[in-house]
Scaffold this motif. Sequence first.
Motif, PDB file in Angstrom:
ATOM      1  N   ARG A  66      46.371  40.877  43.465  1.00  0.00           N
ATOM      2  CA  ARG A  66      45.305  40.236  44.020  1.00  0.00           C
ATOM      3  C   ARG A  66      45.468  40.765  45.538  1.00  0.00           C
ATOM      4  NH1 ARG A  66      43.359  34.659  44.685  1.00  0.00           N
ATOM      5  NH2 ARG A  66      41.744  35.629  45.273  1.00  0.00           N
ATOM      6  N   GLN A  87      35.208  42.633  42.813  1.00  0.00           N
ATOM      7  CA  GLN A  87      34.919  41.048  43.281  1.00  0.00           C
ATOM      8  C   GLN A  87      35.231  40.307  42.210  1.00  0.00           C
ATOM      9  OE1 GLN A  87      31.184  41.537  45.266  1.00  0.00           O
ATOM     10  NE2 GLN A  87      31.870  41.344  47.244  1.00  0.00           N
ATOM     11  N   ASP A  88      34.613  40.551  40.953  1.00  0.00           N
ATOM     12  CA  ASP A  88      34.631  39.841  39.893  1.00  0.00           C
ATOM     13  C   ASP A  88      36.092  39.857  39.160  1.00  0.00           C
ATOM     14  OD1 ASP A  88      33.372  38.377  37.571  1.00  0.00           O
ATOM     15  OD2 ASP A  88      34.005  40.007  36.574  1.00  0.00           O
ATOM     16  N   GLN A 117      38.884  39.982  40.916  1.00  0.00           N
ATOM     17  CA  GLN A 117      39.410  39.372  41.953  1.00  0.00           C
ATOM     18  C   GLN A 117      39.420  37.833  41.830  1.00  0.00           C
ATOM     19  OE1 GLN A 117      42.069  39.812  43.815  1.00  0.00           O
ATOM     20  NE2 GLN A 117      41.554  39.528  46.057  1.00  0.00           N
ATOM     21  N   SER A 118      38.159  37.315  41.473  1.00  0.00           N
ATOM     22  CA  SER A 118      37.917  35.908  41.269  1.00  0.00           C
ATOM     23  C   SER A 118      38.670  35.403  40.059  1.00  0.00           C
ATOM     24  CB  SER A 118      36.315  35.808  41.023  1.00  0.00           C
ATOM     25  OG  SER A 118      35.764  36.491  40.221  1.00  0.00           O
ATOM     26  N   ARG A 119      38.816  36.486  38.993  1.00  0.00           N
ATOM     27  CA  ARG A 119      39.483  36.243  37.511  1.00  0.00           C
ATOM     28  C   ARG A 119      40.797  36.053  37.862  1.00  0.00           C
ATOM     29  NH1 ARG A 119      35.804  36.725  33.162  1.00  0.00           N
ATOM     30  NH2 ARG A 119      33.699  37.526  33.859  1.00  0.00           N
ATOM     31  N   LYS A 160      42.390  34.997  40.169  1.00  0.00           N
ATOM     32  CA  LYS A 160      42.565  33.724  41.084  1.00  0.00           C
ATOM     33  C   LYS A 160      42.497  32.645  40.028  1.00  0.00           C
ATOM     34  CE  LYS A 160      40.584  30.619  44.482  1.00  0.00           C
ATOM     35  NZ  LYS A 160      39.545  30.380  45.491  1.00  0.00           N
ATOM     36  N   VAL A 161      41.684  32.888  39.005  1.00  0.00           N
ATOM     37  CA  VAL A 161      41.974  31.856  37.888  1.00  0.00           C
ATOM     38  C   VAL A 161      43.308  31.928  37.067  1.00  0.00           C
ATOM     39  CG1 VAL A 161      41.083  31.225  35.699  1.00  0.00           C
ATOM     40  CG2 VAL A 161      39.233  31.628  37.466  1.00  0.00           C
TER      41      VAL A 161
END
Length: 285
Positions: free
Chosen positions: A236, A257-258, A260-262, A264-265
């Motif tokens: 990350r 971007q996608d 990175q957000s996953r 975070k989950v």
Amino acid sequence: MAKCAFLGLGVMGHPMAGHLVAAGHEVRVWNRTKLKALNWSETYKGKAFDSIDGCVDGADFVFLCVGQDKDVFDVMEFVLVAAKPDAIIIDHTTASSKCAQECYAKAAERKLEFIDAPISGGEAGAVNGQLSIMCGGNKDAFEKAMPVMSAYAKAMTLIGPSGSGQMAKMINQICIAGVLQGLSEGVHFATEMGLDMETVLKAIGKGAAQSWQMDNRAITMSRDEFDFGFAVDWMRKDLGIVLETASENNIDLPLVQDVQSRYKVVQEMGGGRWDTSSLIKALKD
């Protein structure tokens, strides 16, 4: 043989400094947590120092392997004062290209060389001395550093001027993120459809879909095994550098971007220290 100072003895730096000793170099080490440096000196023939100044004094090569931009800048404040003229500073930290360029400029003012040299290969690559190194800096300094870095590297490439090594590492992480997302979806799809992953791999593992991640992580992903390898927290951080650089240059990276957000989950699940292959958990859960 060279006099080397190694600053930062984490998962990567600890074995890398050890390989320098094995290659016959004189090695001094420093770590922010003093106990790590002492433990290293009990394992390898080298000396641990309490201060950066003492560790760097007289060294031909100064290696950095710390956390992020701020850590590089903090350490470099001491290195720039303590390093002898013509010393070569090699930064193995994955940091921003702006950090590398600023450190290069400050080093040049003091007649020092600075090479940004991020690494790829993970903990296994460091332990086995099989890392790949992407470098930015002057050609002469790079050529002097190559024989020393070969102690822990299987490949070293000068990409271009200062900052180029960090740019290449960003590309490396972009590509890994894409492969892992595709592999996560493939393994998840296979599991949901009731297929045996080992059998599927026999069919697709030698064709166009083959990758290092497939060879080494597909089965463990299907078993929810993530206690090894490169941590989500680190990925990350690296992808954050990628996205910041892309934004500054008006470059669209929707997949990064996608992913990175996953990740975070995954972190929110408590998986910050899981291997990056745990990306599949964002699909499963």
